[in-house]
Design a protein around this motif. Sequence first.
Motif, short mmCIF file in Angstrom:
data_model
loop_
_atom_site.label_atom_id
_atom_site.label_comp_id
_atom_site.label_asym_id
_atom_site.label_seq_id
_atom_site.Cartn_x
_atom_site.Cartn_y
_atom_site.Cartn_z
N LEU A 89 0.80 -1.22 0.00
CA LEU A 89 0.00 0.00 0.00
C LEU A 89 0.84 1.27 0.00
O LEU A 89 0.29 2.37 -0.05
N VAL A 107 -4.52 -2.01 -6.04
CA VAL A 107 -3.54 -0.96 -6.27
C VAL A 107 -3.05 -1.02 -7.72
O VAL A 107 -2.74 -2.09 -8.23
N ALA A 109 -0.10 0.45 -9.19
CA ALA A 109 1.13 1.13 -8.79
C ALA A 109 1.71 1.99 -9.90
O ALA A 109 2.27 3.06 -9.64
N ILE A 132 -1.66 7.04 -4.14
CA ILE A 132 -0.63 6.35 -3.37
C ILE A 132 0.39 7.39 -2.92
O ILE A 132 0.97 8.10 -3.76
#
Length: 265
Positions: A89, A107, A109, A132
């Motif tokens: 995370l 997620v 990324a 994020i």
Amino acid sequence: MCCPSASLAVWSSAWLHGAAASDDVLDAQRVWGEDHEVVAADPLGADAFDIPVAGERPAGLATFLTALRRLGAGPARFVLPVPGDVRGLGGGGPLTEAALRSGEAVVFAEIGYGVVPETIAEGLLRWTVHRITTAAPMEYIALGEAEHGLTSATRDSAGALQSLDVARERPGVRAELSERLRRTAHVSWPQGTPGRALRVLQRAEEIGAILALANADDPGGALSASAALRRADALRPLHDAVRTARFAAVNETIRVFADQPDLLP
């Protein structure tokens, strides 16, 4: 099986690589709720995904999927955070806090965003897009390693499970277990999903259902505090192994779709 984030992570990855149609992605999510809405946690996320901020009229899941492709999202990352373990995370912040409350998240990324589900009402699931705050490398757990860990934890916990087997005192426990499994959401997965990953997921769900029965088996709070603590300690490794198996099976499936030749025209 598993949870909304697992389903969205796999199906969106398959769709981004041309292995699934958008209608199939949307249909597959309806097992978690007839209606799905998407909002952003802050204005930056709203601008990036072309969706409203939380508190305004929400967008649909199709808008979110379109934005993923437009933004050039890479493979999703499925996470199952618990207090003390929020790997994947990117540290603290609103995404981590929301994911811990929900117990799950997806997620993306490569574009710096994650999305967390929340049941708002019966049949309605809301996905909130969060930025994020800190980049986190993708952690990979081999499916074989996770499967072995599940087997070892089951064996090591066998004594505890046997002592908690309420079948001798509650003749209907097998029927109760079957009912729990029957009520488990029957998720569809894209064509090409690895069979081994599905088998590991199925086994994790079955053991998870047994653990749920074991944890619930304390009519009237009959267990003393010390006995309840011993039971929790004995079964914690099995809880961890089930979580790891779910994580590994879903992310292995995502990896398979990401590594295949892109089928998009």
